[in-house]
Write a protein that holds these residues in place. Sequence first.
Motif, PDB file in Angstrom:
ATOM      1  N   MET A   1      97.887  69.640  22.438  1.00 35.81           N
ATOM      2  CA  MET A   1      97.290  70.366  21.200  1.00 35.81           C
ATOM      3  C   MET A   1      95.712  70.682  21.809  1.00 35.81           C
ATOM      4  O   MET A   1      95.247  69.968  22.156  1.00 35.81           O
ATOM      5  N   THR A   2      95.491  71.943  21.712  1.00 35.46           N
ATOM      6  CA  THR A   2      94.241  72.289  22.069  1.00 35.46           C
ATOM      7  C   THR A   2      93.447  72.320  20.915  1.00 35.46           C
ATOM      8  O   THR A   2      93.371  72.829  19.780  1.00 35.46           O
ATOM      9  N   GLU A   3      92.149  71.698  21.130  1.00 34.02           N
ATOM     10  CA  GLU A   3      91.448  71.504  20.083  1.00 34.02           C
ATOM     11  C   GLU A   3      90.453  72.745  19.524  1.00 34.02           C
ATOM     12  O   GLU A   3      89.954  73.438  20.751  1.00 34.02           O
ATOM     13  N   GLU A   4      90.201  73.053  18.445  1.00 35.71           N
ATOM     14  CA  GLU A   4      89.625  74.341  18.133  1.00 35.71           C
ATOM     15  C   GLU A   4      88.183  73.977  18.535  1.00 35.71           C
ATOM     16  O   GLU A   4      87.555  73.064  17.995  1.00 35.71           O
ATOM     17  N   LEU A   5      87.415  74.729  19.157  1.00 35.00           N
ATOM     18  CA  LEU A   5      85.800  74.437  19.287  1.00 35.00           C
ATOM     19  C   LEU A   5      85.325  75.793  18.880  1.00 35.00           C
ATOM     20  O   LEU A   5      85.739  76.838  18.777  1.00 35.00           O
ATOM     21  N   LEU A   6      83.804  75.264  18.506  1.00 31.19           N
ATOM     22  CA  LEU A   6      83.087  76.504  18.127  1.00 31.19           C
ATOM     23  C   LEU A   6      81.779  76.695  18.826  1.00 31.19           C
ATOM     24  O   LEU A   6      81.342  75.711  19.222  1.00 31.19           O
ATOM     25  N   LYS A   7      81.456  77.897  19.018  1.00 33.20           N
ATOM     26  CA  LYS A   7      80.373  77.912  19.935  1.00 33.20           C
ATOM     27  C   LYS A   7      79.029  78.203  18.997  1.00 33.20           C
ATOM     28  O   LYS A   7      79.010  79.062  18.191  1.00 33.20           O
ATOM     29  N   VAL A   8      78.143  77.239  19.435  1.00 35.63           N
ATOM     30  CA  VAL A   8      76.857  77.468  18.677  1.00 35.63           C
ATOM     31  C   VAL A   8      75.844  77.556  19.681  1.00 35.63           C
ATOM     32  O   VAL A   8      75.696  76.967  20.708  1.00 35.63           O
ATOM     33  N   GLN A   9      74.597  77.827  18.888  1.00 36.50           N
ATOM     34  CA  GLN A   9      73.229  77.925  19.689  1.00 36.50           C
ATOM     35  C   GLN A   9      72.182  77.021  19.124  1.00 36.50           C
ATOM     36  O   GLN A   9      71.960  77.056  17.816  1.00 36.50           O
ATOM     37  N   VAL A  10      71.349  76.627  19.871  1.00 35.70           N
ATOM     38  CA  VAL A  10      70.066  75.822  19.221  1.00 35.70           C
ATOM     39  C   VAL A  10      69.129  76.882  18.920  1.00 35.70           C
ATOM     40  O   VAL A  10      68.501  77.303  19.791  1.00 35.70           O
ATOM     41  N   HIS A  11      69.054  76.722  17.492  1.00 38.20           N
ATOM     42  CA  HIS A  11      67.945  77.792  17.031  1.00 38.20           C
ATOM     43  C   HIS A  11      66.762  77.253  16.662  1.00 38.20           C
ATOM     44  O   HIS A  11      65.899  77.652  17.090  1.00 38.20           O
ATOM     45  N   LYS A  12      66.830  75.915  16.485  1.00 38.23           N
ATOM     46  CA  LYS A  12      65.586  75.179  16.381  1.00 38.23           C
ATOM     47  C   LYS A  12      65.538  73.927  17.007  1.00 38.23           C
ATOM     48  O   LYS A  12      66.644  73.327  16.681  1.00 38.23           O
ATOM     49  N   ARG A  13      64.624  73.271  17.516  1.00 39.95           N
ATOM     50  CA  ARG A  13      64.767  71.996  18.243  1.00 39.95           C
ATOM     51  C   ARG A  13      63.218  71.325  17.838  1.00 39.95           C
ATOM     52  O   ARG A  13      62.287  71.797  18.129  1.00 39.95           O
ATOM     53  N   GLN A  14      63.126  70.228  17.406  1.00 44.50           N
ATOM     54  CA  GLN A  14      62.030  69.614  16.979  1.00 44.50           C
ATOM     55  C   GLN A  14      61.971  67.864  17.620  1.00 44.50           C
ATOM     56  O   GLN A  14      63.140  67.580  17.212  1.00 44.50           O
ATOM     57  N   LEU A  15      60.869  67.523  18.101  1.00 45.00           N
ATOM     58  CA  LEU A  15      60.938  66.198  18.410  1.00 45.00           C
ATOM     59  C   LEU A  15      60.366  65.433  17.040  1.00 45.00           C
ATOM     60  O   LEU A  15      59.263  65.943  16.757  1.00 45.00           O
ATOM     61  N   GLN A  16      60.973  64.475  16.713  1.00 42.79           N
ATOM     62  CA  GLN A  16      60.377  63.691  15.745  1.00 42.79           C
ATOM     63  C   GLN A  16      60.267  62.252  15.728  1.00 42.79           C
ATOM     64  O   GLN A  16      61.196  61.556  16.527  1.00 42.79           O
ATOM     65  N   GLY A  17      59.468  61.292  15.355  1.00 41.54           N
ATOM     66  CA  GLY A  17      59.376  60.077  15.319  1.00 41.54           C
ATOM     67  C   GLY A  17      59.539  59.652  16.692  1.00 41.54           C
ATOM     68  O   GLY A  17      58.643  60.474  17.722  1.00 41.54           O
ATOM     69  N   ASP A  18      60.054  58.748  16.985  1.00 43.28           N
ATOM     70  CA  ASP A  18      59.918  57.979  18.465  1.00 43.28           C
ATOM     71  C   ASP A  18      61.302  58.410  19.199  1.00 43.28           C
ATOM     72  O   ASP A  18      62.303  57.701  19.021  1.00 43.28           O
ATOM     73  N   GLY A  19      61.272  59.478  19.847  1.00 40.31           N
ATOM     74  CA  GLY A  19      62.727  59.888  20.677  1.00 40.31           C
ATOM     75  C   GLY A  19      63.707  60.305  19.839  1.00 40.31           C
ATOM     76  O   GLY A  19      64.670  60.412  20.259  1.00 40.31           O
ATOM     77  N   VAL A  20      63.328  61.012  18.775  1.00 38.17           N
ATOM     78  CA  VAL A  20      64.512  61.845  18.213  1.00 38.17           C
ATOM     79  C   VAL A  20      64.243  63.191  18.260  1.00 38.17           C
ATOM     80  O   VAL A  20      63.431  63.528  17.923  1.00 38.17           O
ATOM     81  N   VAL A  21      65.328  63.904  18.669  1.00 43.84           N
ATOM     82  CA  VAL A  21      65.273  65.174  18.588  1.00 43.84           C
ATOM     83  C   VAL A  21      66.369  65.660  17.381  1.00 43.84           C
ATOM     84  O   VAL A  21      67.269  65.432  17.379  1.00 43.84           O
TER      85      VAL A  21
END
Length: 319
Positions: A1-21
Amino acid sequence: MTEELLKVQVHKRQLQGDGVVVLDLIPVGGTTLPAFEAGAHVDIHIAPGLVRQYSLCSDPADNATYRLGVLKDPASRGGSTGVHDKLLEGAEVQISVPRNLFPLVTQARRSILIGGGIGITPMIAMAYALQAQGADFELHYCGRSRSRSAFLDELQSAAFADRVVTHFDDEPAEHKLDLDALLGQGQPGVHVYTCGPSGFMDWVIESASRKGYADDHIHREYFQVEVDSSGESFEVVAAKSGKSVQVAEGQTILEALGTLGIKIEVSCEQGVCGTCLCDVLEGEPDHRDVYLTDEEKEANDQILVCCSRAKSKKLVLDI
Ligand code: FES
């Protein structure tokens, strides 16, 4: 069975706290994403053969964006570092459709959400969902320190901000989480949800059990589990080919099957996601995963070969 995959784009990226993206993902070639339930996660296909699960932490009512938060793990086997290094703004990536192994109980009388560190992520989606339902809930966020913790701005400005209580180790003692007082005596309809480091979760789960919460009122989501491959060696037989191999102490069934050229699809390799599930035809598994329910484990007819072993000398798998 082939898994359905979604193509997405990183619209926004923020680094927060200590080492969390914190990543906001939007659909490529469309405007909406499949609906998801609070508590759900997606598999991110970071690179060929490198797939990891991360909880969605956005508002389930928002079908334009999926948000997730990923802590850079110094002991990363490529997952979190891959997310941090590769998923820059504008990058495209494939993800699974959301799956929920950590659902909210509908019609709960009260829900107590307790997140430790990055384990806050599924709790945020749960808080949005419970708020939208007008449900009675509290969200407790525990961490080492405020400055190292992600999502604080979002939690403080959310419509449910008055239900959020923070507990940081370096703040005055009166802010420490008094778990026994919070939980009170377990009652039907009062549900506890926890996610975080395993020691933290054990503390919450043991406390809730001690306070009389029924097992089906204590809900947990493990995101990191240490695989224990200790134990005596045993034989694994792959029934379809008739091939067999000895699984040595310190080796996983997955690794042993690999020496025969038998490949099993894997993802987390920690007994968390269920991807490597195989049917057992003969023998008794020694379940070491956190994916199967207690009843499924007792049935002994399935095994997660990335982490579990055998109590019997021989295990025959339907592969
Ligand atoms: S690969 Fe995730 S449970 Fe085995």
